[in-house]
Design a protein around this motif. Structure first.
Motif, PDB file in Angstrom:
ATOM      1  N   ALA A 193       0.817  -1.216   0.000  1.00 55.62           N
ATOM      2  CA  ALA A 193       0.000   0.000   0.000  1.00 55.62           C
ATOM      3  C   ALA A 193       0.851   1.266   0.000  1.00 55.62           C
ATOM      4  O   ALA A 193       1.980   1.276   0.495  1.00 55.62           O
ATOM      5  CB  ALA A 193      -0.926   0.006   1.216  1.00 55.62           C
ATOM      6  N   ARG A 194       0.274   2.318  -0.526  1.00 57.13           N
ATOM      7  CA  ARG A 194       0.906   3.638  -0.458  1.00 57.13           C
ATOM      8  C   ARG A 194       0.420   4.340   0.807  1.00 57.13           C
ATOM      9  O   ARG A 194      -0.776   4.498   1.021  1.00 57.13           O
ATOM     10  CB  ARG A 194       0.575   4.462  -1.695  1.00 57.13           C
ATOM     11  N   THR A 195       1.370   4.780   1.630  1.00 57.44           N
ATOM     12  CA  THR A 195       1.072   5.370   2.934  1.00 57.44           C
ATOM     13  C   THR A 195       1.379   6.855   2.935  1.00 57.44           C
ATOM     14  O   THR A 195       2.412   7.278   2.406  1.00 57.44           O
ATOM     15  CB  THR A 195       1.923   4.679   4.026  1.00 57.44           C
ATOM     16  N   LEU A 196       0.500   7.635   3.533  1.00 51.63           N
ATOM     17  CA  LEU A 196       0.793   9.041   3.782  1.00 51.63           C
ATOM     18  C   LEU A 196       1.338   9.164   5.193  1.00 51.63           C
ATOM     19  O   LEU A 196       0.646   8.871   6.167  1.00 51.63           O
ATOM     20  CB  LEU A 196      -0.472   9.898   3.635  1.00 51.63           C
ATOM     21  N   SER A 220       4.897   1.922  -0.413  1.00 45.55           N
ATOM     22  CA  SER A 220       5.628   3.163  -0.644  1.00 45.55           C
ATOM     23  C   SER A 220       5.109   4.223   0.319  1.00 45.55           C
ATOM     24  O   SER A 220       4.011   4.104   0.853  1.00 45.55           O
ATOM     25  CB  SER A 220       5.457   3.640  -2.095  1.00 45.55           C
ATOM     26  N   ILE A 221       5.933   5.255   0.524  1.00 48.29           N
ATOM     27  CA  ILE A 221       5.609   6.283   1.505  1.00 48.29           C
ATOM     28  C   ILE A 221       5.592   7.649   0.837  1.00 48.29           C
ATOM     29  O   ILE A 221       6.531   8.019   0.124  1.00 48.29           O
ATOM     30  CB  ILE A 221       6.649   6.308   2.654  1.00 48.29           C
ATOM     31  N   GLY A 240      -2.917   8.652  -4.800  1.00 50.93           N
ATOM     32  CA  GLY A 240      -3.591   7.374  -4.575  1.00 50.93           C
ATOM     33  C   GLY A 240      -3.245   6.754  -3.236  1.00 50.93           C
ATOM     34  O   GLY A 240      -3.015   5.539  -3.137  1.00 50.93           O
ATOM     35  N   VAL A 241      -3.197   7.579  -2.189  1.00 50.37           N
ATOM     36  CA  VAL A 241      -2.853   7.088  -0.855  1.00 50.37           C
ATOM     37  C   VAL A 241      -3.901   6.096  -0.377  1.00 50.37           C
ATOM     38  O   VAL A 241      -5.110   6.363  -0.433  1.00 50.37           O
ATOM     39  CB  VAL A 241      -2.735   8.258   0.140  1.00 50.37           C
ATOM     40  N   ALA A 242      -3.442   4.933   0.095  1.00 47.63           N
ATOM     41  CA  ALA A 242      -4.358   3.871   0.522  1.00 47.63           C
ATOM     42  C   ALA A 242      -4.481   3.759   2.031  1.00 47.63           C
ATOM     43  O   ALA A 242      -5.482   3.236   2.529  1.00 47.63           O
ATOM     44  CB  ALA A 242      -3.903   2.526  -0.042  1.00 47.63           C
ATOM     45  N   THR A 243      -3.474   4.227   2.754  1.00 46.15           N
ATOM     46  CA  THR A 243      -3.523   4.086   4.213  1.00 46.15           C
ATOM     47  C   THR A 243      -2.818   5.264   4.874  1.00 46.15           C
ATOM     48  O   THR A 243      -1.859   5.828   4.320  1.00 46.15           O
ATOM     49  CB  THR A 243      -2.875   2.765   4.665  1.00 46.15           C
ATOM     50  N   MET A 244      -3.289   5.631   6.041  1.00 44.50           N
ATOM     51  CA  MET A 244      -2.680   6.711   6.810  1.00 44.50           C
ATOM     52  C   MET A 244      -3.133   6.590   8.254  1.00 44.50           C
ATOM     53  O   MET A 244      -4.091   5.879   8.572  1.00 44.50           O
ATOM     54  CB  MET A 244      -3.057   8.079   6.250  1.00 44.50           C
TER      55      MET A 244
END
Length: 509
Positions: A193-196, A220-221, A240-244
């Protein structure tokens, strides 16, 4: 020895997806292969500066690519990474130096003066290195073989909580990997997942949850060095951030923006919130966008995330933080170590793969806090008949009024239910009748009569928990660098509150 380490995971993903983005900050983006090269370069700088396996390496500065590279470089050099709080003054930082005795401190240019001033009076001052130079300048130095022992320490996270002198929380490869594996069991969407990441890397939430975890899980971050709710929302949509994850105030500020309703946030799949009470209205605002807020619970000694509630539970029981984890047990214990019955408050104890090994060079405190395989959190919680946990306060954030315990978090949660209340904090003040009594300090969006606040609390809580003082503030409540309300400052500011404010009525049993 089995090679089950953070570096093993990073190297494996580099082989499998060398050209995929790994780290994004402003206009800078590093692929996995570029990240690997930069990590080795940083490690070479540390080794050439005298750092050896087992040494401590501090990293000081705001959220940035060079901070991330320095951190990975320290791990690659076999050192124990020590994230340092960029908001610390020289005296505070010097106390951390004394505790952890770092061989080197890698610092951003903006923090170098503080990093050097902190060396005054330190018996073995660290060597101060420039983060940007380590990131941009090639250096050829032989690197030690990477650690292959999962019981080796990876990092020491300095923390003092609200008590005073710093202590260091030690994490090993196996404790980190165990926690990340458990998270992937509970939310497979975290894999790749892409994380913010909007949290300072000096805290577990930023370093472990927001940086190392996404890398280990092949994601990725996206870094947001300076908090701005509009920029955060724009990044979620464009990247396209998926998780934060973040404290409550971040999500409140985004939801308050005029553009919140029109911004596409559909990429978000797993979102964690905590640190301060979460209101049902905030949950509903994000739910209307198709985003479920999960109210996680954790602390520095437990990788910041012990519970992993479902979205359904968060909506149905907004006061709950969940049941624990698939592999993590959470119990409510009495003073004598006996499990409390349903509905009875007690200290929250945690046992699971993500619990830290203990405190750096403090066997007595480690035994006191981690003995018997259980982390004694110092937080007070209660389980309902379903087993869902509600956090009601800290053992040190209890107001004892006439012999009755009042947990500040419980009263704060009730006050925050009022739509006009923006922020609220509850502290204890001296009282001639009961020894101590609760005071509510709050900031509102519009005028709210004191009587309305008191009556609202009286309708939801036992009479002895109703506030005896209500103080309105024009300025925001002070916050720590992790954006939690700083009650130390409030207690000092309102130490003589009872002498200058009218007390509301008398307690009715």
């Amino acid at each position: 020895m089995r090679d089950t380490t953070i570096l093993r995971a990073v190297q494996a993903w580099t082989v499998r997806q060398p050209d995929a983005p790994a780290l994004i900050c402003h206009d800078l983006s590093l692929t996995w292969s570029e990240l690997s090269v930069a990590m080795d370069r940083a490690a070479a700088h540390l080794v050439s500066s005298g750092v050896r396996p087992g040494d401590r390496v501090g990293v000081l500065g705001g959220l940035s690519v060079e901070w991330a590279i320095a951190a990975l470089g320290a791990i690659r050099a076999g050192a124990l990474l020590c994230p340092l709080n960029e908001r610390h003054k020289a005296v505070e930082l010097g106390e951390v130096y004394q505790k952890l005795t770092p061989r080197a401190v890698v610092t951003a240019a903006a923090n170098r003066e503080t990093a050097e001033a902190a060396c005054t009076g330190v018996g073995e001052p660290p060597r101060i290195l420039d983060a940007w130079t380590m990131y941009t300048t090639d250096l050829d130095a032989p690197l030690p073989a990477p650690s292959t022992d999962p019981t080796d320490a990876v990092c020491i996270i300095p923390t003092s909580g609200s008590t005073g002198l710093p202590k260091g929380v030690v994490y090993t490869h196996e404790s980190l990997l165990g926690a990340f594996f458990e998270w992937s069991l509970q939310a497979p969407e975290l894999m790749g997942a892409r994380t913010l990441n909007l949290s300072s890397m000096s805290f577990a939430a930023g370093l472990l949850n927001g940086f190392l975890a996404p890398l280990v899980l092949g994601g990725s971050i996206v870094m947001l060095p300076k908090w701005d709710p509009q920029v955060a929302m724009s990044l979620i949509a464009s990247e396209g951030v998926a998780t934060m994850a973040g404290t409550t105030i971040f999500f409140e500020q985004m939801a308050a923006l005029p553009s919140f309703e029109s911004t596409d946030l559909s990429s978000l799949k797993v979102v964690f919130i905590g640190g301060n009470p979460v209101t049902l209205s905030l949950i509903e605002a994000w739910s209307a966008k198709g985003v479920g807020l999960r109210q996680a619970y954790g602390l520095t000694e437990s990788l910041s995330m012990v519970t992993f509630p479902t979205v359904e539970l968060s909506v149905r029981k907004p006061e709950s933080v969940g049941f624990g984890g698939i592999l993590t047990a959470v119990e409510i214990m009495d003073l004598d170590g006996t499990r409390c019955t349903t509905g009875t408050p007690g200290e929250i104890w945690v046992s699971g793969p993500g619990v830290a090994r203990g405190y750096w060079q403090d066997d007595a405190l480690t035994e006191q806090t981690f003995a018997g395989g259980w982390l004694r959190t110092g937080d007070v919680g209660v389980k309902d008949d379903e087993g869902a946990i509600r956090v009601v306060g800290r053992t040190k954030d209890v107001i004892i009024s006439g012999g009755m315990n009042i947990y500040a978090a419980e009263l704060e949660r009730a006050v925050l239910e009022l739509p006009a209340v923006l922020e609220a904090a509850v502290i204890g003040v001296s009282d001639d009748e009961f020894g101590e009594t609760p005071a509510v300090l709050l900031r509102t969006a519009s005028e709210v009569p004191t009587g309305e606040i008191v009556e609202h609390c009286r309708n939801r809580l036992s009479n002895y928990k109703v506030p005896r003082y209500v103080v309105f503030r024009d300025s925001p409540l002070p916050r720590t660098s992790s954006m939690k309300i700083d009650k130390r400052i409030l207690r000092a500011e309102y130490a003589d509150l009872s002498e200058h404010h009218d007390r509301i009525g008398r307690t009715v049993s």
